[in-house]
Write an enzyme that holds these catalytic residues in place. Sequence first.
Site: not given
Ligand code: GBH
Length: 483
Positions: A26, A83, A129, A175-176, A316, A318, A386, A434, A441-442
């Site tokens: 990234q 990190r 990662h 990671n994840e 991690n 969110y 994160e 994060w 962002e992927w």
């Molecule tokens: C992290 O992943 C990553 O480690 C990091 O690299 C990334 O930049 C960061 O978060 C921000 O995205 O199917 O509607 O629930 C988070 C993984 C993958 C979580 C996609 C939410 C989609 C949502 N994310 N996922 S849903």
Amino acid sequence: TGSDVAVRNLKLPADFIWGAATAAYQVEGAASQDGKGKSIWDTYSHSVPSRTNGENADVTCDHYNRIDEDVKLMKSLGMETYRFSIAWSRVIPLAGHDDPINEAGIAFYNRLIDALLAHDITPSVTLYHWDAPQALYDRYGAFLSTNEFRVDYTRYARLCFARFGDRVKSWVTFNEPYIISIFGHLNGSLAPGHCAEAGNNTMMEPWRVGHTIILSHASVVQMYADEFQPSQNGKISIVLNGHFYEPHDAAKQADIDAARIRLEFYIGWFGDSIFLGKDYPASMKQYLGARLPSFTFNDLELLKSACSKNAFYGMNHYSTKLARQLTTPADEDDWTRNIEESSVNSKGEEIGPASSMPWLRVAPGGFRKLLNWVWDRYHLPILVTENGCPCPGEIDLEVAVDDQFRQRYLGLYLDSISQAIYEDGVKVEGYYAWSLMDNFEWSSGYGPRYGIVHVDYGTLKRTPKNSAYYLQETFQKRRKDQV
Ligand code: GBH
């Protein structure tokens, strides 16, 4: 702003550390500099650019060539730890167990580690990662071949411990794993993009990939404990992500069960074997049957031995979602058990304000509950590896830098940590925002900006956002209060 209220007097333990996180693909750029090999993300973004918003991370933040500037920036913002992840394809470009080591790649990470230490910033290193070397994918499908992957990954990990472990004392193996398995090998919205439409066997693959990660992790933890820990004295573990799940209708037993089952599929899938040395959760075994690989007697012996060697739970996190058990019959291949996820409950109430990503809502109460759920289940100190969000409605630098939405989010989430520690007795050791800076962002490319530092992708100029100063002041003040 709301953030001032939330954390005016943020109370956290004296040894609680804070910093920011990034991942190699990234932020580094330098896609083929100094002998770097290709990873599955180079392929994913270049072969079908529409999968990544037409963009790729060949250059991205050019962190690779700007570590002096970036480490100084971290220091100026008061960060105590950083990190980052190592790109496997930089240090062993072809990645196999007898492929050559790329000393230029090793030298880069040595420079980064040394720069951090020179500024009193503690490195925390993630070995994987998401950027598997393309060569391994071409040779045997990477994660799809459990035993081959395990051998090559163990060699890579051993090399990293041998070369960096004199200075790196905090390691993360993967990671994840959930995202690698489900998004990489079921939805196909992340590399290597496996999905049913592309002709892959999505009935079996995600669970095989998860199995490979669990066993590779356990092998490496055991190897670290046997070969390096006695002299290096570092800590090692894994990072699991996961939303918290609330029932869609709190009065319905089926929805209460659905929320529990979603957590077991998301976190228990990996956590139960890795941290408890146990088999997969009963709910997964029952539902997936023969699709779920089984652990052999030797696997379980290894898991039992390795589980107590994980020094922390890397989290991690969110956001929170609502789980609802639908009653219509599920398709035979529907692994979700016909559980629907949403952001609105049965009373029509939203779980929290939306960020610029539809799935990411401000729901700090769920974070506190997840901290408790993890602590109760795994009894390990938690490191929040994160946490962050992209703000809605960013149009230009001025608006992006005055990121009140993010400040409020971070403030509320830090406050949840404080409550989990002081009101619930959960042990939380530290926090990484994060991300350090806006980055690739992927599959969303450069659209969403998660950084606490703004990056102008034209000039690559870094500009700290108000949230970065906000975190700096918050943690500075907290330190002063404790003296
Ligand atoms: C992290 O992943 C990553 O480690 C990091 O690299 C990334 O930049 C960061 O978060 C921000 O995205 O199917 O509607 O629930 C988070 C993984 C993958 C979580 C996609 C939410 C989609 C949502 N994310 N996922 S849903």
